[in-house]
Design a protein around this motif. Structure first.
Motif, PDB file in Angstrom:
ATOM      1  N   LYS A 156       0.830  -1.200   0.000  1.00 59.14           N
ATOM      2  CA  LYS A 156       0.000   0.000   0.000  1.00 59.14           C
ATOM      3  C   LYS A 156       0.869   1.257   0.000  1.00 59.14           C
ATOM      4  O   LYS A 156       0.596   2.235  -0.697  1.00 59.14           O
ATOM      5  N   ILE A 157       1.917   1.239   0.830  1.00 55.74           N
ATOM      6  CA  ILE A 157       2.819   2.395   0.884  1.00 55.74           C
ATOM      7  C   ILE A 157       3.464   2.617  -0.477  1.00 55.74           C
ATOM      8  O   ILE A 157       3.544   3.750  -0.975  1.00 55.74           O
ATOM      9  N   ALA A 158       3.910   1.511  -1.090  1.00 57.70           N
ATOM     10  CA  ALA A 158       4.560   1.636  -2.400  1.00 57.70           C
ATOM     11  C   ALA A 158       3.581   2.166  -3.428  1.00 57.70           C
ATOM     12  O   ALA A 158       3.938   3.027  -4.262  1.00 57.70           O
ATOM     13  N   LEU A 159       2.348   1.701  -3.413  1.00 54.74           N
ATOM     14  CA  LEU A 159       1.337   2.185  -4.363  1.00 54.74           C
ATOM     15  C   LEU A 159       1.031   3.661  -4.133  1.00 54.74           C
ATOM     16  O   LEU A 159       0.864   4.422  -5.091  1.00 54.74           O
ATOM     17  N   CYS A 160       0.980   4.068  -2.887  1.00 60.46           N
ATOM     18  CA  CYS A 160       0.707   5.475  -2.599  1.00 60.46           C
ATOM     19  C   CYS A 160       1.847   6.355  -3.108  1.00 60.46           C
ATOM     20  O   CYS A 160       1.611   7.434  -3.670  1.00 60.46           O
ATOM     21  N   LYS A 161       3.093   5.898  -2.919  1.00 56.55           N
ATOM     22  CA  LYS A 161       4.237   6.672  -3.402  1.00 56.55           C
ATOM     23  C   LYS A 161       4.196   6.790  -4.923  1.00 56.55           C
ATOM     24  O   LYS A 161       4.467   7.854  -5.486  1.00 56.55           O
ATOM     25  N   GLN A 162       3.864   5.702  -5.619  1.00 55.73           N
ATOM     26  CA  GLN A 162       3.794   5.739  -7.073  1.00 55.73           C
ATOM     27  C   GLN A 162       2.669   6.652  -7.538  1.00 55.73           C
ATOM     28  O   GLN A 162       2.810   7.382  -8.519  1.00 55.73           O
ATOM     29  N   ASN A 163       1.548   6.627  -6.827  1.00 57.69           N
ATOM     30  CA  ASN A 163       0.438   7.506  -7.187  1.00 57.69           C
ATOM     31  C   ASN A 163       0.822   8.974  -6.999  1.00 57.69           C
ATOM     32  O   ASN A 163       0.469   9.827  -7.806  1.00 57.69           O
ATOM     33  N   ARG A 164       1.555   9.270  -5.963  1.00 59.31           N
ATOM     34  CA  ARG A 164       1.976  10.639  -5.716  1.00 59.31           C
ATOM     35  C   ARG A 164       2.930  11.103  -6.829  1.00 59.31           C
ATOM     36  O   ARG A 164       2.829  12.220  -7.329  1.00 59.31           O
ATOM     37  N   LYS A 165       3.853  10.227  -7.202  1.00 58.30           N
ATOM     38  CA  LYS A 165       4.790  10.578  -8.272  1.00 58.30           C
ATOM     39  C   LYS A 165       4.041  10.786  -9.578  1.00 58.30           C
ATOM     40  O   LYS A 165       4.346  11.704 -10.332  1.00 58.30           O
ATOM     41  N   ALA A 166       3.085   9.921  -9.829  1.00 60.41           N
ATOM     42  CA  ALA A 166       2.314  10.052 -11.084  1.00 60.41           C
ATOM     43  C   ALA A 166       1.519  11.339 -11.086  1.00 60.41           C
ATOM     44  O   ALA A 166       1.412  12.034 -12.105  1.00 60.41           O
ATOM     45  N   LEU A 167       0.932  11.701  -9.945  1.00 60.72           N
ATOM     46  CA  LEU A 167       0.164  12.932  -9.863  1.00 60.72           C
ATOM     47  C   LEU A 167       1.087  14.151 -10.011  1.00 60.72           C
ATOM     48  O   LEU A 167       0.719  15.125 -10.649  1.00 60.72           O
ATOM     49  N   ARG A 168       2.261  14.134  -9.441  1.00 60.39           N
ATOM     50  CA  ARG A 168       3.201  15.224  -9.581  1.00 60.39           C
ATOM     51  C   ARG A 168       3.654  15.374 -11.042  1.00 60.39           C
ATOM     52  O   ARG A 168       3.820  16.482 -11.534  1.00 60.39           O
ATOM     53  N   GLY A 169       3.866  14.239 -11.684  1.00 54.51           N
ATOM     54  CA  GLY A 169       4.286  14.275 -13.090  1.00 54.51           C
ATOM     55  C   GLY A 169       3.210  14.862 -13.973  1.00 54.51           C
ATOM     56  O   GLY A 169       3.489  15.569 -14.920  1.00 54.51           O
ATOM     57  N   ARG A 170       1.958  14.642 -13.705  1.00 51.99           N
ATOM     58  CA  ARG A 170       0.876  15.203 -14.511  1.00 51.99           C
ATOM     59  C   ARG A 170       0.758  16.700 -14.271  1.00 51.99           C
ATOM     60  O   ARG A 170       0.465  17.458 -15.181  1.00 51.99           O
ATOM     61  N   LYS A 171       0.962  17.100 -13.012  1.00 58.35           N
ATOM     62  CA  LYS A 171       0.862  18.530 -12.719  1.00 58.35           C
ATOM     63  C   LYS A 171       2.028  19.308 -13.370  1.00 58.35           C
ATOM     64  O   LYS A 171       1.859  20.386 -13.854  1.00 58.35           O
ATOM     65  N   ASN A 172       3.213  18.739 -13.356  1.00 61.25           N
ATOM     66  CA  ASN A 172       4.388  19.393 -13.904  1.00 61.25           C
ATOM     67  C   ASN A 172       4.395  19.340 -15.431  1.00 61.25           C
ATOM     68  O   ASN A 172       5.029  20.147 -16.080  1.00 61.25           O
ATOM     69  N   GLY A 173       3.775  18.380 -16.036  1.00 64.32           N
ATOM     70  CA  GLY A 173       3.897  18.150 -17.458  1.00 64.32           C
ATOM     71  C   GLY A 173       2.927  18.836 -18.272  1.00 64.32           C
ATOM     72  O   GLY A 173       2.723  19.819 -18.776  1.00 64.32           O
TER      73      GLY A 173
END
Length: 173
Positions: A156-173
């Motif tokens: 769950k922790i790993a999935l949450c970290k990946q989701n956060r990275k994915a969300l940051r990448g969409r905001k920055n991109g």
């Protein structure tokens, strides 16, 4: 002596003997109840069956020997037979029969217990062995549950970290 009187005497003697037999059968029923005590329901069922058999026996006597005609001296003869057995043999018979029946029951119980020792021993060994197996299985299940729970948390922790990275990448991109 007339054949009619001889027939009536035989009929009366048969009614006396039937009264004796009926009382002895009830005494055996009393012995059975002392040896194997049971509740009022079964006692009522036994009495119902007993009295149906007694009624059928008296009806057969009347039907076969007196053409089905009810005669009071038949009832008197049966009562005499019942009183004779009740006042002479019945007290001794019931007491001695119950003691003997209880003794037989005790002997059979002892022999059956002695014969069942190997079976009891086998079940006791099996029970102890199975309890050890189940205890080990429970311990293993507890350890497995802890490991699975910790790995689920890590996933769950790993999935949450990946989701956060994915969300940051969409905001920055």
């Amino acid at each position: 002596m007339s054949s009619e009187i001889a027939r009536e005497g035989t009929f009366w003697l048969h009614s006396v003997l039937l009264g004796m037999a009926v009382t002895l059968v009830y005494d055996f029923l009393r012995i059975f109840r002392r040896v194997f005590p049971h509740g009022i329901f079964w006692i009522s069922i036994e009495d119902l069956i007993y009295w149906c058999v007694v009624a059928g026996s008296f009806f057969s006597l009347l039907y076969l020997e007196n053409n089905g005609t009810f005669r009071w001296f038949c009832v008197f003869g049966a009562a005499v037979g019942m009183l004779v057995v009740k006042s002479t043999a019945s007290p001794f018979l019931v007491k001695a029969g119950a003691r003997f029946g209880l003794w037989i029951k005790k002997v059979i119980s002892y022999v059956a217990g002695w014969l069942m020792r190997p079976v009891k021993y086998t079940f006791r060994i099996g029970k102890n062995g199975f309890s050890k197996i189940f205890r080990g299985a429970r311990r293993s299940a507890r350890i497995l549950k802890k490991r699975l729970t910790s790995r689920l948390k890590l996933a769950k922790i790993a999935l949450c970290k990946q989701n956060r990275k994915a969300l940051r990448g969409r905001k920055n991109g």
